[in-house]
Design a protein around this motif. Structure first.
Motif, PDB file in Angstrom:
ATOM      1  N   LEU A  65       0.811  -1.219   0.000  1.00 58.22           N
ATOM      2  CA  LEU A  65       0.000   0.000   0.000  1.00 58.22           C
ATOM      3  C   LEU A  65       0.848   1.274   0.000  1.00 58.22           C
ATOM      4  O   LEU A  65       0.469   2.263  -0.622  1.00 58.22           O
ATOM      5  CB  LEU A  65      -0.956  -0.012   1.181  1.00 58.22           C
ATOM      6  N   ALA A  66       1.985   1.266   0.687  1.00 58.55           N
ATOM      7  CA  ALA A  66       2.839   2.458   0.702  1.00 58.55           C
ATOM      8  C   ALA A  66       3.403   2.726  -0.697  1.00 58.55           C
ATOM      9  O   ALA A  66       3.409   3.868  -1.170  1.00 58.55           O
ATOM     10  CB  ALA A  66       3.967   2.284   1.705  1.00 58.55           C
ATOM     11  N   ALA A  67       3.857   1.677  -1.363  1.00 61.88           N
ATOM     12  CA  ALA A  67       4.382   1.840  -2.721  1.00 61.88           C
ATOM     13  C   ALA A  67       3.272   2.238  -3.683  1.00 61.88           C
ATOM     14  O   ALA A  67       3.488   3.021  -4.612  1.00 61.88           O
ATOM     15  CB  ALA A  67       5.053   0.554  -3.188  1.00 61.88           C
ATOM     16  N   ALA A  68       2.060   1.701  -3.481  1.00 59.66           N
ATOM     17  CA  ALA A  68       0.921   2.071  -4.333  1.00 59.66           C
ATOM     18  C   ALA A  68       0.571   3.542  -4.146  1.00 59.66           C
ATOM     19  O   ALA A  68       0.229   4.225  -5.114  1.00 59.66           O
ATOM     20  CB  ALA A  68      -0.288   1.196  -4.012  1.00 59.66           C
ATOM     21  N   ALA A  69       0.663   4.027  -2.911  1.00 62.15           N
ATOM     22  CA  ALA A  69       0.370   5.441  -2.655  1.00 62.15           C
ATOM     23  C   ALA A  69       1.389   6.343  -3.352  1.00 62.15           C
ATOM     24  O   ALA A  69       1.022   7.384  -3.923  1.00 62.15           O
ATOM     25  CB  ALA A  69       0.345   5.708  -1.158  1.00 62.15           C
ATOM     26  N   VAL A  70       2.648   5.947  -3.327  1.00 64.04           N
ATOM     27  CA  VAL A  70       3.687   6.730  -4.003  1.00 64.04           C
ATOM     28  C   VAL A  70       3.450   6.722  -5.512  1.00 64.04           C
ATOM     29  O   VAL A  70       3.528   7.768  -6.173  1.00 64.04           O
ATOM     30  CB  VAL A  70       5.088   6.178  -3.662  1.00 64.04           C
ATOM     31  N   CYS A  71       3.130   5.559  -6.049  1.00 61.64           N
ATOM     32  CA  CYS A  71       2.885   5.450  -7.486  1.00 61.64           C
ATOM     33  C   CYS A  71       1.654   6.261  -7.889  1.00 61.64           C
ATOM     34  O   CYS A  71       1.636   6.921  -8.922  1.00 61.64           O
ATOM     35  CB  CYS A  71       2.724   3.984  -7.857  1.00 61.64           C
ATOM     36  N   PHE A  72       0.621   6.231  -7.042  1.00 60.12           N
ATOM     37  CA  PHE A  72      -0.584   7.015  -7.314  1.00 60.12           C
ATOM     38  C   PHE A  72      -0.275   8.514  -7.271  1.00 60.12           C
ATOM     39  O   PHE A  72      -0.757   9.282  -8.112  1.00 60.12           O
ATOM     40  CB  PHE A  72      -1.689   6.678  -6.313  1.00 60.12           C
ATOM     41  N   GLY A  73       0.522   8.931  -6.324  1.00 61.52           N
ATOM     42  CA  GLY A  73       0.905  10.347  -6.241  1.00 61.52           C
ATOM     43  C   GLY A  73       1.687  10.802  -7.463  1.00 61.52           C
ATOM     44  O   GLY A  73       1.460  11.903  -7.986  1.00 61.52           O
ATOM     45  N   LEU A  74       2.611   9.954  -7.934  1.00 64.16           N
ATOM     46  CA  LEU A  74       3.366  10.298  -9.135  1.00 64.16           C
ATOM     47  C   LEU A  74       2.465  10.351 -10.365  1.00 64.16           C
ATOM     48  O   LEU A  74       2.630  11.218 -11.226  1.00 64.16           O
ATOM     49  CB  LEU A  74       4.504   9.308  -9.350  1.00 64.16           C
ATOM     50  N   ALA A  75       1.503   9.430 -10.457  1.00 63.32           N
ATOM     51  CA  ALA A  75       0.571   9.455 -11.589  1.00 63.32           C
ATOM     52  C   ALA A  75      -0.284  10.720 -11.553  1.00 63.32           C
ATOM     53  O   ALA A  75      -0.533  11.336 -12.593  1.00 63.32           O
ATOM     54  CB  ALA A  75      -0.313   8.213 -11.565  1.00 63.32           C
ATOM     55  N   ALA A  76      -0.726  11.105 -10.358  1.00 63.50           N
ATOM     56  CA  ALA A  76      -1.503  12.341 -10.234  1.00 63.50           C
ATOM     57  C   ALA A  76      -0.664  13.549 -10.633  1.00 63.50           C
ATOM     58  O   ALA A  76      -1.167  14.476 -11.289  1.00 63.50           O
ATOM     59  CB  ALA A  76      -2.025  12.494  -8.806  1.00 63.50           C
ATOM     60  N   LEU A  77       0.607  13.543 -10.281  1.00 60.12           N
ATOM     61  CA  LEU A  77       1.501  14.639 -10.667  1.00 60.12           C
ATOM     62  C   LEU A  77       1.661  14.704 -12.185  1.00 60.12           C
ATOM     63  O   LEU A  77       1.634  15.791 -12.774  1.00 60.12           O
ATOM     64  CB  LEU A  77       2.864  14.464  -9.996  1.00 60.12           C
ATOM     65  N   VAL A  78       1.807  13.561 -12.838  1.00 67.07           N
ATOM     66  CA  VAL A  78       1.934  13.528 -14.297  1.00 67.07           C
ATOM     67  C   VAL A  78       0.647  14.042 -14.949  1.00 67.07           C
ATOM     68  O   VAL A  78       0.689  14.775 -15.946  1.00 67.07           O
ATOM     69  CB  VAL A  78       2.293  12.105 -14.784  1.00 67.07           C
ATOM     70  N   ILE A  79      -0.506  13.707 -14.398  1.00 68.85           N
ATOM     71  CA  ILE A  79      -1.779  14.192 -14.942  1.00 68.85           C
ATOM     72  C   ILE A  79      -1.880  15.706 -14.796  1.00 68.85           C
ATOM     73  O   ILE A  79      -2.286  16.411 -15.732  1.00 68.85           O
ATOM     74  CB  ILE A  79      -2.961  13.485 -14.251  1.00 68.85           C
ATOM     75  N   VAL A  80      -1.485  16.228 -13.646  1.00 63.73           N
ATOM     76  CA  VAL A  80      -1.523  17.683 -13.441  1.00 63.73           C
ATOM     77  C   VAL A  80      -0.576  18.387 -14.412  1.00 63.73           C
ATOM     78  O   VAL A  80      -0.921  19.432 -14.981  1.00 63.73           O
ATOM     79  CB  VAL A  80      -1.181  18.022 -11.969  1.00 63.73           C
ATOM     80  N   VAL A  81       0.599  17.813 -14.642  1.00 63.14           N
ATOM     81  CA  VAL A  81       1.557  18.394 -15.588  1.00 63.14           C
ATOM     82  C   VAL A  81       0.971  18.403 -16.998  1.00 63.14           C
ATOM     83  O   VAL A  81       1.073  19.396 -17.728  1.00 63.14           O
ATOM     84  CB  VAL A  81       2.902  17.631 -15.536  1.00 63.14           C
ATOM     85  N   ALA A  82       0.323  17.312 -17.400  1.00 63.33           N
ATOM     86  CA  ALA A  82      -0.265  17.237 -18.745  1.00 63.33           C
ATOM     87  C   ALA A  82      -1.382  18.268 -18.903  1.00 63.33           C
ATOM     88  O   ALA A  82      -1.480  18.933 -19.943  1.00 63.33           O
ATOM     89  CB  ALA A  82      -0.800  15.841 -19.007  1.00 63.33           C
ATOM     90  N   LEU A  83      -2.212  18.414 -17.888  1.00 59.75           N
ATOM     91  CA  LEU A  83      -3.296  19.395 -17.975  1.00 59.75           C
ATOM     92  C   LEU A  83      -2.760  20.822 -17.982  1.00 59.75           C
ATOM     93  O   LEU A  83      -3.298  21.685 -18.690  1.00 59.75           O
ATOM     94  CB  LEU A  83      -4.279  19.196 -16.826  1.00 59.75           C
ATOM     95  N   ARG A  84      -1.696  21.077 -17.248  1.00 62.27           N
ATOM     96  CA  ARG A  84      -1.099  22.409 -17.253  1.00 62.27           C
ATOM     97  C   ARG A  84      -0.469  22.713 -18.606  1.00 62.27           C
ATOM     98  O   ARG A  84      -0.540  23.839 -19.092  1.00 62.27           O
ATOM     99  CB  ARG A  84      -0.069  22.526 -16.131  1.00 62.27           C
ATOM    100  N   MET A  85       0.135  21.694 -19.237  1.00 65.53           N
ATOM    101  CA  MET A  85       0.703  21.893 -20.574  1.00 65.53           C
ATOM    102  C   MET A  85      -0.386  22.268 -21.572  1.00 65.53           C
ATOM    103  O   MET A  85      -0.171  23.099 -22.450  1.00 65.53           O
ATOM    104  CB  MET A  85       1.417  20.633 -21.058  1.00 65.53           C
ATOM    105  N   LEU A  86      -1.555  21.652 -21.442  1.00 68.78           N
ATOM    106  CA  LEU A  86      -2.653  21.991 -22.350  1.00 68.78           C
ATOM    107  C   LEU A  86      -3.211  23.377 -22.073  1.00 68.78           C
ATOM    108  O   LEU A  86      -3.767  24.011 -22.955  1.00 68.78           O
ATOM    109  CB  LEU A  86      -3.764  20.946 -22.235  1.00 68.78           C
ATOM    110  N   ARG A  87      -3.097  23.857 -20.854  1.00 70.30           N
ATOM    111  CA  ARG A  87      -3.638  25.163 -20.469  1.00 70.30           C
ATOM    112  C   ARG A  87      -2.724  26.314 -20.880  1.00 70.30           C
ATOM    113  O   ARG A  87      -3.165  27.454 -20.958  1.00 70.30           O
ATOM    114  CB  ARG A  87      -3.848  25.166 -18.960  1.00 70.30           C
ATOM    115  N   MET A  88      -1.460  26.027 -21.142  1.00 70.06           N
ATOM    116  CA  MET A  88      -0.497  27.082 -21.457  1.00 70.06           C
ATOM    117  C   MET A  88      -0.866  27.806 -22.744  1.00 70.06           C
ATOM    118  O   MET A  88      -1.424  27.215 -23.661  1.00 70.06           O
ATOM    119  CB  MET A  88       0.906  26.485 -21.595  1.00 70.06           C
TER     120      MET A  88
END
Length: 182
Positions: A65-88
């Motif tokens: 579960l700890a590793a899954a939480a880290v992986c989920f956090g990184l995936a959420a960060l990648v999604i936020v980066v992709a959405l910010r790139m589209l907003r630029m």
């Protein structure tokens, strides 16, 4: 077989002449479509995020579960980066000009804008440190401050699309002519 209900370049088939939602000049809107480089980069990032979320699910089912939480956090960060790139990009409304960069958003009210013009100058190629000679659409401040570069012909929206850059620059200049009072 034409599918007219799927096209956005015409009004609705109604008796009344109702303004479309994008005709509201109080809403911030981008006067051009995002370019293929920007969309491709965001699509690859979202594809990567989907694989990361799949890995998160596998790790969670395996009991880490700890590793899954880290992986989920990184995936959420990648999604936020992709959405910010589209907003630029450059956004306009009745209130002013807005340049959305990756880490910073700058808004210039029309009352402070002295004008918008296209200039020849060194511009960054795809936002990287390398500069090339190109065109930039800049907003000039009334008080003589620094110019705000809104668009360039070598950014992710207009690389190898000179006609699209010219249309976008003309559209932003038309908004400036309409709302910036001299």
């Amino acid at each position: 077989m034409p599918l007219p209900f799927l096209t956005a370049d015409r009004g609705f088939d109604t008796v009344e002449d109702v303004a479309l939602p994008f005709d509201d000049h109080d809403q911030w809107r981008r006067p051009y479509r995002p370019g293929p480089w920007r969309v491709a980069a965001a699509a690859v990032a979202l594809l990567l995020a989907s694989f990361m979320l799949l890995a998160t699910m596998i790790i969670a089912f395996a009991g880490g579960l700890a590793a899954a939480a880290v992986c989920f956090g990184l995936a959420a960060l990648v999604i936020v980066v992709a959405l910010r790139m589209l907003r630029m990009g450059a956004w306009v409304s009745r209130h002013g000009l807005r340049r959305v960069a990756f880490f910073r958003t700058t808004t210039l009210p029309w009352s402070q804008a002295g004008g918008v013009r296209t200039v020849q100058q060194p511009v960054r190629w795809l936002g990287l440190p390398r500069t090339v000679q190109g065109q930039a659409l800049v907003a000039v401040r009334r008080n003589g401050g620094e110019q705000l570069a809104l668009l360039t012909d070598h950014n992710a929206d207009f690389l190898a699309r000179v006609e699209a850059f010219d249309r976008a620059a003309d559209t932003v200049e038309a908004w400036s002519a309409e709302y910036a009072r001299s």
